[in-house]
Design an enzyme around this catalytic site. Sequence first.
Site, PDB file in Angstrom:
ATOM      1  N   VAL A  68      16.792  22.466 -23.337  1.00 44.05           N
ATOM      2  CA  VAL A  68      15.552  21.821 -22.698  1.00 44.05           C
ATOM      3  C   VAL A  68      16.166  20.578 -22.005  1.00 44.05           C
ATOM      4  CG1 VAL A  68      13.592  20.648 -23.333  1.00 44.05           C
ATOM      5  CG2 VAL A  68      14.397  22.379 -24.934  1.00 44.05           C
ATOM      6  N   ALA A 113      18.335  15.658 -21.896  1.00 45.47           N
ATOM      7  CA  ALA A 113      18.316  17.222 -22.153  1.00 45.47           C
ATOM      8  C   ALA A 113      18.758  17.271 -23.584  1.00 45.47           C
ATOM      9  CB  ALA A 113      19.133  17.890 -21.355  1.00 45.47           C
ATOM     10  N   LYS A 114      18.486  18.368 -24.090  1.00 44.61           N
ATOM     11  CA  LYS A 114      19.317  18.745 -25.531  1.00 44.61           C
ATOM     12  C   LYS A 114      19.551  20.328 -25.683  1.00 44.61           C
ATOM     13  CE  LYS A 114      20.408  16.345 -29.327  1.00 44.61           C
ATOM     14  NZ  LYS A 114      20.677  14.857 -29.372  1.00 44.61           N
ATOM     15  N   GLY A 115      20.278  20.775 -26.423  1.00 47.09           N
ATOM     16  CA  GLY A 115      20.534  22.348 -26.862  1.00 47.09           C
ATOM     17  C   GLY A 115      20.577  22.264 -28.286  1.00 47.09           C
TER      18      GLY A 115
END
Length: 424
Positions: A68, A113-115
């Site tokens: 995201v 952001a992040k995953g």
Amino acid sequence: MLLSYVNAHKKSGNAWQTYLAQIDRVIPYLGELAKWEQSLRHPKRILIVDVPIEMDDGNVHHFEGFRVQHNLSRGPGKGGLRIHQDVTLEEVMALAGWMTIKNAAVNLPYGGAKGGIRVDPSTLSMKELEKVTRRYTSEIGLLIGPTKDIPAPDVNTNSQIMAWMMDTYSMNSGTTATGVVTGKPVDLGGSLGRTKATGRGVFMTGCEAARRMNLNISNARVAIQGFGNVGSAAAELFAAAGAKVVCIQDQFCTVFNHHGIDITAAVKAHEEKGRIDDVANTERINAEAFWDVDCDILIPAALESQLTAARAQRIKAKLVLEGANGPTLPEADDVLNDRGINVVPDVICNAGGVIVSYFEWVQDFSSFFWTENEINQRLDNIIVQALQRIFEVADKLKVSLRVAAFTVACERILMARQLRGLYP
Ligand code: GLU
């Protein structure tokens, strides 16, 4: 469509709802910039990927992965990759939102952001973990890149996983792209001081908050939830400063000693066995009793949504240091406020990790590497000055440190948004 899906799952304890409630609370302080507030509530880009791999037994398993990019107004996306059996899209959205706020709160030139990959990594062999990491990296390859979006370690990910990500991206792009991830091994363009940076930031912000409260660190009693990368590094620094770490909770057990736990022994046990239940001179207590422990400083350094309103009523600490992302529910924030308990919020307290990630990225671009001393000094300066600014804003607006941190951050994000204007 996606957000309506998320709204259908509204419930207390959902990280994305916590993030949105935190945004609600900052709007009254944003003046004219509040016009752009919707951009904080809508992630810019979401990618959901299928990660199929052949397991060691020959069967094929499919895992779900997410990346995201919440907001890119101030720079490329930045934020970790979490591998955990409970990862959901909403959780990754919240974590990405908190990265946007965190990066702006400490003024790094990044968006957020992040995953996430939904799998319990302890059920995978090393080879399977490598395959999951590489296939996921390849699938999110259209989003990431040294000037686009830069992943890093988070829960259950480490420097080896970053090395596989860097290699996969490099192979696919025909380059040696060290700057595509941070938190790499030092032999592969990683930065000295990165592994312990988050724990160090928790300690430094804790010292600054304690100083303002006339709380003496050298005889403070500390309770820590989570003994991973963040909790263990923070524990070592508090113990070295003379504090007594009286209670530690990891995913398996809660250990207690009111004279202080031997942190060197706990770190050794954790490194060797991955658990701390048989550390000498500790008593095992019930997990829920963690929240009743007599202590001055409480450090939630595990997962989100741990500090509920009911637990916030019970805690004895005068100071809460949020080593984890999103550990406190909005209702609990109100209780802590009413009880006069200070909370150094996650978006500043655990920012040490991404600050040294930024140093790593800068060093990779310039191919010129700094000493550990330089890194630690720069980290200490940035994080303490950012916290001092947040204390000033909190005093001026008569708000909590969380609302103050969000105010400082959201002003920067929305100012960038306004200056850039809407395209087309
Ligand atoms: N995962 C860490 C965090 O939540 C570090 C992110 C990074 O270094 O990009 O802040």
